[in-house]
Scaffold this active site. Structure first.
Site, PDB file in Angstrom:
ATOM      1  CE1 TYR A   1      -4.061 -14.024  -2.539  1.00  0.00           C
ATOM      2  CE2 TYR A   1      -4.983 -14.828  -4.606  1.00  0.00           C
ATOM      3  CZ  TYR A   1      -5.006 -13.941  -3.549  1.00  0.00           C
ATOM      4  OH  TYR A   1      -5.968 -12.969  -3.498  1.00  0.00           O
TER       5      TYR A   1
ATOM      6  CB  ALA B   1      -3.733 -10.957   1.918  1.00  0.00           C
TER       7      ALA B   1
ATOM      8  N   GLY C   1       0.844  -1.197   0.000  1.00  0.00           N
ATOM      9  CA  GLY C   1       0.000   0.000   0.000  1.00  0.00           C
ATOM     10  C   GLY C   1       0.877   1.244   0.000  1.00  0.00           C
TER      11      GLY C   1
END
Length: 181
Positions: A145, A79, A35
């Site tokens: 994943y 995540a 982010g």
């Protein structure tokens, strides 16, 4: 107040914007590994937004977060999400995606928070047995994943039965788009 874990990332930030535009009070918790702080700065002009930099793998970060904010709902986007990377380094994904979520759920239980929206993935389905894929489609992930996301879904099922922690799962396929801000 709504906690958005991973709210500085692509999908999380769009969710935060929608919440702020509705007048919700939001706290974003993000370690900024994928982010961006600039995203938080942009989002802050849309409403009452707090930001805490921290990691779901750090229980002290979570304790401070939940002690300092009156959180009653959680939306969990935090995540790692790169399929190819998950195949090359599955340990990174299992630790971050599963252990981090367990820490978050533990903190929620300690603070009697019983509602979470979980950003899962269509990767939990694996190879399609039929199309269109619906929610009843068998889940058989073909990469780490997808496995981590399915594990978390199963954990949330158990937490619902044992603790009454209710969850909603979002299993999107490809996410695309942009915002003018």
């Amino acid at each position: 107040m709504i906690l958005v874990a991973g709210g500085a990332g692509y999908i999380g930030s769009h969710c935060v914007m929608a919440l702020l535009e509705r007048g919700e009070e939001v706290v974003v918790f993000d370690n900024l590994s994928t982010g961006h702080k600039e995203t938080i700065d942009t989002l802050s002009k849309f409403g009452k937004l707090s930001f805490v930099q921290g990691d779901l793998l750090n229980n002290d970060d979570l304790k401070k977060l939940f002690d300092n904010f009156n959180i009653d709902k959680v939306i969990h986007f935090a995540a790692f999400s790169q399929v190819g990377e998950s195949v090359k380094d599955p340990q990174k994904y299992y630790i971050n995606n599963v252990c981090g979520t367990l820490n978050l759920l533990s903190a929620m239980l300690e603070h009697d928070i019983k509602k979470i929206v979980f950003s899962s993935t269509a990767a939990t389905y694996g190879e399609p047995e039929y199309i269109p894929i619906d929610e009843k489609h068998p889940q058989c992930p073909i990469n780490p994943y997808g496995q981590t996301k399915l594990m978390v879904e199963k954990i949330m099922d158990d937490y619902d039965k044992a603790y009454g922690l209710k969850s909603v799962r979002l299993r999107y396929f490809n996410v695309a788009g942009a915002d003018s801000e």
